[in-house]
Design a protein around this motif. Structure first.
Motif, PDB file in Angstrom:
ATOM      1  N   VAL A 226       0.888  -1.482   0.199  1.00 18.01           N
ATOM      2  CA  VAL A 226      -0.187   0.273   0.134  1.00 18.01           C
ATOM      3  C   VAL A 226       1.214   1.288  -0.108  1.00 18.01           C
ATOM      4  CG1 VAL A 226      -2.114  -0.592   1.098  1.00 18.01           C
ATOM      5  CG2 VAL A 226      -0.089  -0.122   2.611  1.00 18.01           C
ATOM      6  N   THR A 227       0.042   2.630  -0.504  1.00 19.27           N
ATOM      7  CA  THR A 227       0.981   3.838   0.039  1.00 19.27           C
ATOM      8  C   THR A 227       1.050   4.371   1.323  1.00 19.27           C
ATOM      9  OG1 THR A 227       0.702   3.184  -2.881  1.00 19.27           O
ATOM     10  CG2 THR A 227       1.193   6.010  -1.702  1.00 19.27           C
ATOM     11  N   ALA A 228       1.398   4.657   1.287  1.00 21.80           N
ATOM     12  CA  ALA A 228       1.351   5.256   2.934  1.00 21.80           C
ATOM     13  C   ALA A 228       0.414   6.555   3.151  1.00 21.80           C
ATOM     14  CB  ALA A 228       2.480   5.365   3.443  1.00 21.80           C
ATOM     15  N   PRO A 229      -0.334   7.192   3.038  1.00 20.35           N
ATOM     16  CA  PRO A 229      -1.349   6.390   4.431  1.00 20.35           C
ATOM     17  C   PRO A 229      -1.733   6.302   5.114  1.00 20.35           C
ATOM     18  CG  PRO A 229      -2.058   8.896   4.269  1.00 20.35           C
ATOM     19  CD  PRO A 229      -1.181   8.083   2.744  1.00 20.35           C
ATOM     20  N   ASP A 230      -2.343   4.612   3.641  1.00 19.15           N
ATOM     21  CA  ASP A 230      -3.454   4.383   2.927  1.00 19.15           C
ATOM     22  C   ASP A 230      -2.721   2.453   4.548  1.00 19.15           C
ATOM     23  OD1 ASP A 230      -4.466   5.870   1.653  1.00 19.15           O
ATOM     24  OD2 ASP A 230      -3.947   4.926   0.005  1.00 19.15           O
ATOM     25  N   PHE A 231      -4.324   2.366   4.816  1.00 15.60           N
ATOM     26  CA  PHE A 231      -4.209   1.157   5.402  1.00 15.60           C
ATOM     27  C   PHE A 231      -3.759  -0.662   4.296  1.00 15.60           C
ATOM     28  CE2 PHE A 231      -5.671   2.436   9.524  1.00 15.60           C
ATOM     29  CZ  PHE A 231      -4.882   2.887  10.237  1.00 15.60           C
TER      30      PHE A 231
ATOM     31  N   GLY B 284     -12.732   4.456  15.009  1.00 18.00           N
ATOM     32  CA  GLY B 284     -13.372   5.336  15.763  1.00 18.00           C
ATOM     33  C   GLY B 284     -12.487   6.743  14.990  1.00 18.00           C
ATOM     34  N   THR B 285     -12.551   7.978  15.704  1.00 16.88           N
ATOM     35  CA  THR B 285     -12.032   9.014  15.023  1.00 16.88           C
ATOM     36  C   THR B 285     -10.783   9.602  15.932  1.00 16.88           C
ATOM     37  OG1 THR B 285     -13.579  10.765  16.400  1.00 16.88           O
ATOM     38  CG2 THR B 285     -14.671   9.803  13.982  1.00 16.88           C
ATOM     39  N   THR B 286     -10.367   8.830  17.120  1.00 17.45           N
ATOM     40  CA  THR B 286      -9.881   9.722  18.294  1.00 17.45           C
ATOM     41  C   THR B 286      -8.284   8.990  18.086  1.00 17.45           C
ATOM     42  OG1 THR B 286     -10.026   7.594  19.735  1.00 17.45           O
ATOM     43  CG2 THR B 286     -11.726  10.270  19.929  1.00 17.45           C
ATOM     44  N   GLY B 287      -7.132   9.973  18.514  1.00 14.21           N
ATOM     45  CA  GLY B 287      -5.981   8.891  17.965  1.00 14.21           C
ATOM     46  C   GLY B 287      -5.446   9.021  16.260  1.00 14.21           C
ATOM     47  N   ALA B 288      -4.319   9.080  16.603  1.00 10.97           N
ATOM     48  CA  ALA B 288      -3.219   8.772  15.140  1.00 10.97           C
ATOM     49  C   ALA B 288      -3.434   7.992  14.668  1.00 10.97           C
ATOM     50  CB  ALA B 288      -2.802   9.999  15.060  1.00 10.97           C
ATOM     51  N   ALA B 289      -3.519   7.237  14.320  1.00 15.43           N
ATOM     52  CA  ALA B 289      -2.967   5.956  13.251  1.00 15.43           C
ATOM     53  C   ALA B 289      -2.970   6.445  11.535  1.00 15.43           C
ATOM     54  CB  ALA B 289      -4.045   4.791  13.693  1.00 15.43           C
ATOM     55  N   TYR B 290      -1.634   5.474  11.060  1.00 14.15           N
ATOM     56  CA  TYR B 290      -1.426   4.868   9.565  1.00 14.15           C
ATOM     57  C   TYR B 290      -0.963   4.963   9.385  1.00 14.15           C
ATOM     58  CZ  TYR B 290       0.819   9.432  10.582  1.00 14.15           C
ATOM     59  OH  TYR B 290       1.842  10.255  11.855  1.00 14.15           O
ATOM     60  N   THR B 291      -0.287   4.252   7.933  1.00 18.35           N
ATOM     61  CA  THR B 291       0.847   3.638   7.368  1.00 18.35           C
ATOM     62  C   THR B 291       1.796   4.298   7.567  1.00 18.35           C
ATOM     63  OG1 THR B 291       0.215   3.029   5.463  1.00 18.35           O
ATOM     64  CG2 THR B 291       0.238   1.755   6.447  1.00 18.35           C
ATOM     65  N   GLN B 292       2.955   4.335   7.267  1.00 17.67           N
ATOM     66  CA  GLN B 292       4.635   5.302   7.308  1.00 17.67           C
ATOM     67  C   GLN B 292       5.581   4.852   6.525  1.00 17.67           C
ATOM     68  OE1 GLN B 292       4.961   8.215  10.405  1.00 17.67           O
ATOM     69  NE2 GLN B 292       7.348   8.463   9.858  1.00 17.67           N
ATOM     70  N   ALA B 293       6.170   5.600   5.831  1.00 16.83           N
ATOM     71  CA  ALA B 293       7.435   4.980   5.033  1.00 16.83           C
ATOM     72  C   ALA B 293       7.771   4.692   5.783  1.00 16.83           C
ATOM     73  CB  ALA B 293       7.675   5.760   3.615  1.00 16.83           C
TER      74      ALA B 293
ATOM     75  N   ALA C 115      10.298  -2.813   4.927  1.00 14.89           N
ATOM     76  CA  ALA C 115      10.322  -1.481   3.876  1.00 14.89           C
ATOM     77  C   ALA C 115       8.738  -2.620   3.099  1.00 14.89           C
ATOM     78  CB  ALA C 115      10.983  -1.684   3.221  1.00 14.89           C
ATOM     79  N   PRO C 116       8.108  -2.263   3.185  1.00 11.86           N
ATOM     80  CA  PRO C 116       7.765  -0.187   3.043  1.00 11.86           C
ATOM     81  C   PRO C 116       7.449   0.198   4.191  1.00 11.86           C
ATOM     82  CG  PRO C 116       6.357  -0.404   1.366  1.00 11.86           C
ATOM     83  CD  PRO C 116       6.488  -2.136   1.620  1.00 11.86           C
ATOM     84  N   ASN C 117       6.372   0.049   4.590  1.00 10.45           N
ATOM     85  CA  ASN C 117       5.525   0.696   5.428  1.00 10.45           C
ATOM     86  C   ASN C 117       6.159  -0.231   6.591  1.00 10.45           C
ATOM     87  OD1 ASN C 117       4.806   3.179   3.636  1.00 10.45           O
ATOM     88  ND2 ASN C 117       3.292   0.914   3.283  1.00 10.45           N
ATOM     89  N   ALA C 118       5.861   0.590   8.120  1.00 11.35           N
ATOM     90  CA  ALA C 118       5.281   0.091   9.330  1.00 11.35           C
ATOM     91  C   ALA C 118       3.506   0.875   9.197  1.00 11.35           C
ATOM     92  CB  ALA C 118       5.716   0.445   9.775  1.00 11.35           C
ATOM     93  N   LEU C 119       3.336   0.271  10.723  1.00 10.07           N
ATOM     94  CA  LEU C 119       2.029   1.389  11.307  1.00 10.07           C
ATOM     95  C   LEU C 119       2.293   1.920  12.349  1.00 10.07           C
ATOM     96  CD1 LEU C 119      -1.018   1.698  11.532  1.00 10.07           C
ATOM     97  CD2 LEU C 119      -1.118  -0.603  13.868  1.00 10.07           C
ATOM     98  N   TYR C 120       1.786   3.251  11.920  1.00 10.83           N
ATOM     99  CA  TYR C 120       2.210   4.634  12.869  1.00 10.83           C
ATOM    100  C   TYR C 120       1.179   4.654  14.122  1.00 10.83           C
ATOM    101  CZ  TYR C 120       3.032   9.132  15.121  1.00 10.83           C
ATOM    102  OH  TYR C 120       2.764  10.383  15.462  1.00 10.83           O
ATOM    103  N   MET C 121       1.594   4.868  15.442  1.00 16.16           N
ATOM    104  CA  MET C 121       0.048   4.403  16.354  1.00 16.16           C
ATOM    105  C   MET C 121       0.472   5.619  17.724  1.00 16.16           C
ATOM    106  SD  MET C 121      -2.011   0.863  17.124  1.00 16.16           S
ATOM    107  CE  MET C 121      -2.846   1.548  18.113  1.00 16.16           C
ATOM    108  N   TYR C 122      -0.253   6.708  17.608  1.00 17.53           N
ATOM    109  CA  TYR C 122      -0.030   7.653  18.501  1.00 17.53           C
ATOM    110  C   TYR C 122      -1.848   8.109  19.279  1.00 17.53           C
ATOM    111  CZ  TYR C 122       1.054  12.321  20.797  1.00 17.53           C
ATOM    112  OH  TYR C 122       1.087  13.282  21.820  1.00 17.53           O
ATOM    113  N   SER C 123      -1.468   8.130  20.968  1.00 16.69           N
ATOM    114  CA  SER C 123      -2.193   8.926  21.644  1.00 16.69           C
ATOM    115  C   SER C 123      -2.132   9.895  22.481  1.00 16.69           C
ATOM    116  CB  SER C 123      -3.063   7.367  22.610  1.00 16.69           C
ATOM    117  OG  SER C 123      -3.555   6.458  21.449  1.00 16.69           O
TER     118      SER C 123
ATOM    119  N   ILE D  79       4.325  -0.605  14.278  1.00 15.05           N
ATOM    120  CA  ILE D  79       4.122  -2.330  14.770  1.00 15.05           C
ATOM    121  C   ILE D  79       4.609  -1.996  12.996  1.00 15.05           C
ATOM    122  CG2 ILE D  79       1.898  -3.279  14.741  1.00 15.05           C
ATOM    123  CD1 ILE D  79       1.039  -2.179  16.900  1.00 15.05           C
ATOM    124  N   ASP D  80       4.932  -3.329  12.795  1.00 14.47           N
ATOM    125  CA  ASP D  80       5.499  -3.990  12.191  1.00 14.47           C
ATOM    126  C   ASP D  80       5.641  -5.658  11.282  1.00 14.47           C
ATOM    127  OD1 ASP D  80       6.177  -3.804   8.873  1.00 14.47           O
ATOM    128  OD2 ASP D  80       7.450  -3.130   9.079  1.00 14.47           O
ATOM    129  N   ASP D  81       5.537  -6.303  10.725  1.00 13.92           N
ATOM    130  CA  ASP D  81       5.291  -8.275  11.200  1.00 13.92           C
ATOM    131  C   ASP D  81       4.892  -8.540  11.344  1.00 13.92           C
ATOM    132  OD1 ASP D  81       8.000  -7.282   8.604  1.00 13.92           O
ATOM    133  OD2 ASP D  81       9.030  -7.622  10.609  1.00 13.92           O
TER     134      ASP D  81
END
Length: 176
Positions: free
Chosen positions: A3-8, A16-25, A31-39, A138-140
């Protein structure tokens, strides 16, 4: 993940709509991406949830989930693995395990074995706890049959030649 970041990836998604989560190069994980999470805090209005693909075997107790976790810029961020007792309702999150990001440079592999969820639950969920409010990657991620024997740890090969090598490892605490 294809996938192309920031897509899942297909069948993954933020709940939901809270916090931040997306794929990031990211080149420091697979490679190429990992899941980014932040609260930003532990307030319900700030927590982040990401649903994994649907599986039909969460009630069997025969599977395990393994994944790699890495801190972004500060160690200590905590992610929980669990499920939503009521589909789509983040207030019904049930934790199966809690994992702390201990390195900003080396992804650490974690696993949870013999997963058992109630009838009707078909998705595992990552939850960023917001305490501390450190972002993580988070990855693999693999959902797979749990081995019937416990795997050794700290496997090391030494005295390597063309025809031989010396192997050493730490045996499991409970021998199979």
């Amino acid at each position: 993940d294809g996938v192309t970041a920031p897509d899942f990836p297909s069948c993954w998604g933020k709940i939901g709509t809270t916090g931040a989560a997306y794929t990031q190069a990211l080149t420091t994980m697979t490679a190429p991406n990992a899941l980014y999470m932040y609260s930003s805090s532990t307030a319900a209005t700030n927590l982040t949830y990401v649903s994994m693909p649907t599986v039909s075997t969460l009630q069997s107790g025969l599977y395990k989930l393994r994944f790699k976790l890495r801190a972004n810029s500060s160690t200590g961020g905590i992610v929980q693995v669990g499920y939503l007792a009521t589909s789509g309702d983040v207030t019904s999150f049930v934790s199966l395990g809690s994992y702390t990001a201990t390195s900003t440079t080396v992804p650490v592999e974690y696993s949870i074995s013999n997963i058992v969820a109630p009838a009707g639950v078909t998705n595992l969920v990552f939850k960023h706890t917001g305490s501390p409010a450190y972002s993580l990657f988070i990855d693999d991620v693999f959902y797979e049959l749990a081995p019937t024997c416990v795997e050794p740890t700290s496997v090391v090969a030494s005295s390597i030649t063309t025809n031989s090598a010396a192997l050493s490892w730490t045996a499991p605490i409970v021998a199979p």
